[in-house]
Design an enzyme around this catalytic site. Structure first.
Site, PDB file in Angstrom:
ATOM      1  N   ASP A  32     -82.510  39.914 -81.722  1.00 43.15           N
ATOM      2  CA  ASP A  32     -83.022  39.497 -80.413  1.00 43.15           C
ATOM      3  C   ASP A  32     -82.715  38.006 -80.251  1.00 43.15           C
ATOM      4  OD1 ASP A  32     -84.870  38.901 -78.102  1.00 43.15           O
ATOM      5  OD2 ASP A  32     -85.563  40.925 -78.532  1.00 43.15           O
ATOM      6  N   GLY A  75     -87.771  42.955 -66.569  1.00 38.25           N
ATOM      7  CA  GLY A  75     -89.106  42.462 -66.267  1.00 38.25           C
ATOM      8  C   GLY A  75     -89.779  43.452 -65.356  1.00 38.25           C
ATOM      9  N   CYS A 119     -85.993  53.874 -63.288  1.00 40.93           N
ATOM     10  CA  CYS A 119     -85.445  53.124 -62.149  1.00 40.93           C
ATOM     11  C   CYS A 119     -84.070  53.630 -61.715  1.00 40.93           C
ATOM     12  CB  CYS A 119     -85.358  51.635 -62.464  1.00 40.93           C
ATOM     13  SG  CYS A 119     -86.972  50.875 -62.540  1.00 40.93           S
ATOM     14  N   TYR A 148     -80.991  46.681 -61.420  1.00 41.42           N
ATOM     15  CA  TYR A 148     -81.444  47.057 -62.769  1.00 41.42           C
ATOM     16  C   TYR A 148     -81.195  48.552 -62.997  1.00 41.42           C
ATOM     17  CZ  TYR A 148     -84.993  48.244 -66.343  1.00 41.42           C
ATOM     18  OH  TYR A 148     -85.655  48.738 -67.426  1.00 41.42           O
ATOM     19  N   LYS A 152     -78.510  50.525 -65.594  1.00 38.87           N
ATOM     20  CA  LYS A 152     -78.961  51.550 -66.540  1.00 38.87           C
ATOM     21  C   LYS A 152     -78.124  52.819 -66.394  1.00 38.87           C
ATOM     22  CE  LYS A 152     -82.506  49.732 -68.751  1.00 38.87           C
ATOM     23  NZ  LYS A 152     -82.329  49.406 -70.170  1.00 38.87           N
ATOM     24  N   ARG A 282     -93.721  57.507 -57.951  1.00 38.67           N
ATOM     25  CA  ARG A 282     -92.875  57.864 -59.102  1.00 38.67           C
ATOM     26  C   ARG A 282     -93.755  58.516 -60.153  1.00 38.67           C
ATOM     27  NH1 ARG A 282     -89.312  53.281 -60.991  1.00 38.67           N
ATOM     28  NH2 ARG A 282     -87.890  54.159 -59.452  1.00 38.67           N
TER      29      ARG A 282
HETATM   30  P1  NAD Z   1     -88.659  43.466 -73.341  1.00 42.23           P
HETATM   31  O1  NAD Z   1     -88.150  42.546 -72.272  1.00 42.23           O
HETATM   32  O2  NAD Z   1     -89.976  43.175 -73.942  1.00 42.23           O
HETATM   33  O3  NAD Z   1     -87.577  43.592 -74.499  1.00 42.23           O
HETATM   34  C1  NAD Z   1     -86.216  43.424 -74.298  1.00 42.23           C
HETATM   35  C2  NAD Z   1     -85.747  42.422 -75.335  1.00 42.23           C
HETATM   36  O4  NAD Z   1     -84.328  42.247 -75.187  1.00 42.23           O
HETATM   37  C3  NAD Z   1     -86.379  41.038 -75.186  1.00 42.23           C
HETATM   38  O5  NAD Z   1     -87.076  40.664 -76.356  1.00 42.23           O
HETATM   39  C4  NAD Z   1     -85.197  40.128 -74.933  1.00 42.23           C
HETATM   40  O6  NAD Z   1     -85.326  38.843 -75.522  1.00 42.23           O
HETATM   41  C5  NAD Z   1     -84.062  40.907 -75.545  1.00 42.23           C
HETATM   42  N1  NAD Z   1     -82.792  40.461 -75.013  1.00 42.23           N
HETATM   43  C6  NAD Z   1     -82.482  40.224 -73.714  1.00 42.23           C
HETATM   44  N2  NAD Z   1     -81.236  39.741 -73.620  1.00 42.23           N
HETATM   45  C7  NAD Z   1     -80.749  39.681 -74.894  1.00 42.23           C
HETATM   46  C8  NAD Z   1     -79.511  39.284 -75.439  1.00 42.23           C
HETATM   47  N3  NAD Z   1     -78.529  38.827 -74.648  1.00 42.23           N
HETATM   48  N4  NAD Z   1     -79.338  39.344 -76.778  1.00 42.23           N
HETATM   49  C9  NAD Z   1     -80.348  39.790 -77.586  1.00 42.23           C
HETATM   50  N5  NAD Z   1     -81.544  40.185 -77.119  1.00 42.23           N
HETATM   51  C10 NAD Z   1     -81.735  40.137 -75.783  1.00 42.23           C
HETATM   52  O7  NAD Z   1     -88.635  44.927 -72.703  1.00 42.23           O
HETATM   53  P2  NAD Z   1     -89.279  46.295 -73.217  1.00 42.23           P
HETATM   54  O8  NAD Z   1     -90.365  46.646 -72.288  1.00 42.23           O
HETATM   55  O9  NAD Z   1     -89.542  46.208 -74.676  1.00 42.23           O
HETATM   56  O10 NAD Z   1     -88.069  47.297 -72.931  1.00 42.23           O
HETATM   57  C11 NAD Z   1     -87.141  47.702 -73.915  1.00 42.23           C
HETATM   58  C12 NAD Z   1     -86.058  48.553 -73.274  1.00 42.23           C
HETATM   59  O11 NAD Z   1     -86.635  49.686 -72.614  1.00 42.23           O
HETATM   60  C13 NAD Z   1     -85.246  47.814 -72.219  1.00 42.23           C
HETATM   61  O12 NAD Z   1     -83.899  48.205 -72.304  1.00 42.23           O
HETATM   62  C14 NAD Z   1     -85.822  48.305 -70.919  1.00 42.23           C
HETATM   63  O13 NAD Z   1     -84.901  48.241 -69.862  1.00 42.23           O
HETATM   64  C15 NAD Z   1     -86.192  49.733 -71.270  1.00 42.23           C
HETATM   65  N6  NAD Z   1     -87.284  50.235 -70.411  1.00 42.23           N
HETATM   66  C16 NAD Z   1     -88.537  49.734 -70.546  1.00 42.23           C
HETATM   67  C17 NAD Z   1     -89.539  50.204 -69.725  1.00 42.23           C
HETATM   68  C18 NAD Z   1     -90.941  49.695 -69.832  1.00 42.23           C
HETATM   69  O14 NAD Z   1     -91.805  50.174 -69.087  1.00 42.23           O
HETATM   70  N7  NAD Z   1     -91.251  48.774 -70.730  1.00 42.23           N
HETATM   71  C19 NAD Z   1     -89.255  51.181 -68.753  1.00 42.23           C
HETATM   72  C20 NAD Z   1     -87.961  51.646 -68.643  1.00 42.23           C
HETATM   73  C21 NAD Z   1     -86.979  51.185 -69.487  1.00 42.23           C
END
Ligand code: NAD
Length: 328
Positions: A32, A75, A119, A148, A152, A282
């Site tokens: 990360d 986010g 999404c 976003y 995906k 949703r």
């Molecule tokens: P989060 O933002 O807490 O975690 C994502 C992590 O990716 C962050 O820690 C960020 O620092 C890291 N990151 C971003 N750019 C980076 C880069 N260039 N290099 C290395 N690391 C990088 O989000 P989350 O809620 O833990 O979500 C995890 C995954 O699940 C994501 O792909 C998100 O799109 C997907 N998702 C989450 C939800 C939800 O409700 N939380 C819903 C649908 C999909």
């Protein structure tokens, strides 16, 4: 010992996934741009690096059996739906995925998990808050309501193309609003459950909290533990997906706020203000996951919201106490 890589291990779901994999006996490398915000990572190895750099993606997959790709520029609605971050969201997340799958293929990684999102579903099927349609096959003809979601969808197709052409084993989940302790709870990237818990925790009893829109928009929310159960079951199955990993317990945002108030034991007024909203309704459709994995999430929303509220409440009041100089 099997070796797993968690990309995005400094984030909310990634940091919990690292713990889960460790408990199952995996050797885990986390990658990360940042360490987890709320607790020390339990990964045996944690690389701080930017996965937009192909060299970092290569170092990440070295010697790895299973890749869990969760890193993304993301986010809550306040980040995704204002339009201000569209170019970054698309460029950053697509580059991470392109680098990860290519580096993984070159390194001989056999299994990939990719975290897609609800999404991706077309806005046209989510206009009626009482009857949203998020069955997996409704994704096409594609019309996500955010960039976003488009990224995906592109990345789902990227992983499936690599599976078809290079024989990789790929598993894709579409997460629906995952929440729980140790998730972002302030600063603009937080999601509805954490934001509402924070507002309720901060408000004095008898006061009021702000809700974006009329609060009649509907959503379902899945607690982190059940999300990870679904991820692990999907990874161990023969099923590629994409498949929904979400809860079918749909509530309005007003109901979510009322639930949080009940948990907190506070009576608060809801003040509805303009704000970024996303689709009207949703909900997860769990028929496919039940059919393919013989499992689907079942835990009541209120249980997960209670542990999340307790954790957010602690953050809010520890912060206040720290400001007041009572906590070192
Ligand atoms: P989060 O933002 O807490 O975690 C994502 C992590 O990716 C962050 O820690 C960020 O620092 C890291 N990151 C971003 N750019 C980076 C880069 N260039 N290099 C290395 N690391 C990088 O989000 P989350 O809620 O833990 O979500 C995890 C995954 O699940 C994501 O792909 C998100 O799109 C997907 N998702 C989450 C939800 C939800 O409700 N939380 C819903 C649908 C999909």
């Amino acid at each position: 010992m099997k070796r797993a890589l968690v990309n995005g291990a400094g984030g909310f779901i990634g940091s919990h996934l690292v713990r889960r994999l460790r408990r199952e006996g995996y050797w885990v490398r986390g990658v990360d741009v940042k360490h987890p915000e709320f607790s020390e990572s339990t990964a045996q190895e944690f690389l701080v690096g930017d996965l937009r750099d192909p060299k970092v993606a290569e170092a990440a997959v070295d010697g790895i059996d299973d890749v869990y790709q969760l890193a993304a520029d993301m986010g809550g609605a306040g980040y995704i739906f204002t339009g201000e971050h569209d170019a970054c969201v698309m460029h950053n997340s697509a580059t991470i995925n392109l680098n990860t799958v290519e580096a993984g293929r070159n390194a001989g990684v056999k299994r990939f998990f990719y975290s897609s999102s609800a999404c991706i579903y077309p806005e046209r099927n989510q206009m009626d808050p009482d009857n949203p349609n998020c069955v997996e096959e409704s994704a096409y003809p594609a019309a996500p309501d955010s960039e976003y979601g488009w990224e995906k969808l592109f990345s789902e197709r990227l992983y499936m193309a690599y599976a078809r052409n290079y024989g990789l084993e790929v598993h894709i989940a579409r997460f629906h609003n995952i929440f729980g302790p140790q998730g972002t709870w302030r600063g603009g990237r937080e999601k509805a459950p954490a934001a509402i818990c924070r507002k309720v925790a901060e408000a004095p009893d008898g006061g009021e909290i702000e809700i974006w829109g009329d609060g009649r928009q509907t959503r379902s929310f899945l607690y982190i533990d059940e999300c990870l159960e679904g991820v692990r079951r999907l990874m161990e199955s023969k099923f590629q997906g994409p498949v929904n990993i979400g809860s079918e317990e749909m509530v309005t945002i007003n109901q979510l706020a009322e639930m949080a108030m009940r948990i907190a034991g506070k009576q608060l007024r809801l003040r509805h203000i303009p704000g970024p909203l996303g689709v009207r309704g949703r909900n997860s459709d769990n028929r496919l996951i039940r059919k393919e994995l013989g499992w689907a999430p079942t835990a009541p929303l209120e249980d997960g919201l209670r542990s999340t509220y307790e954790w957010v409440n602690l953050q809010v009041h520890t912060k206040d106490a720290a400001v007041a100089g009572t906590v070192k």
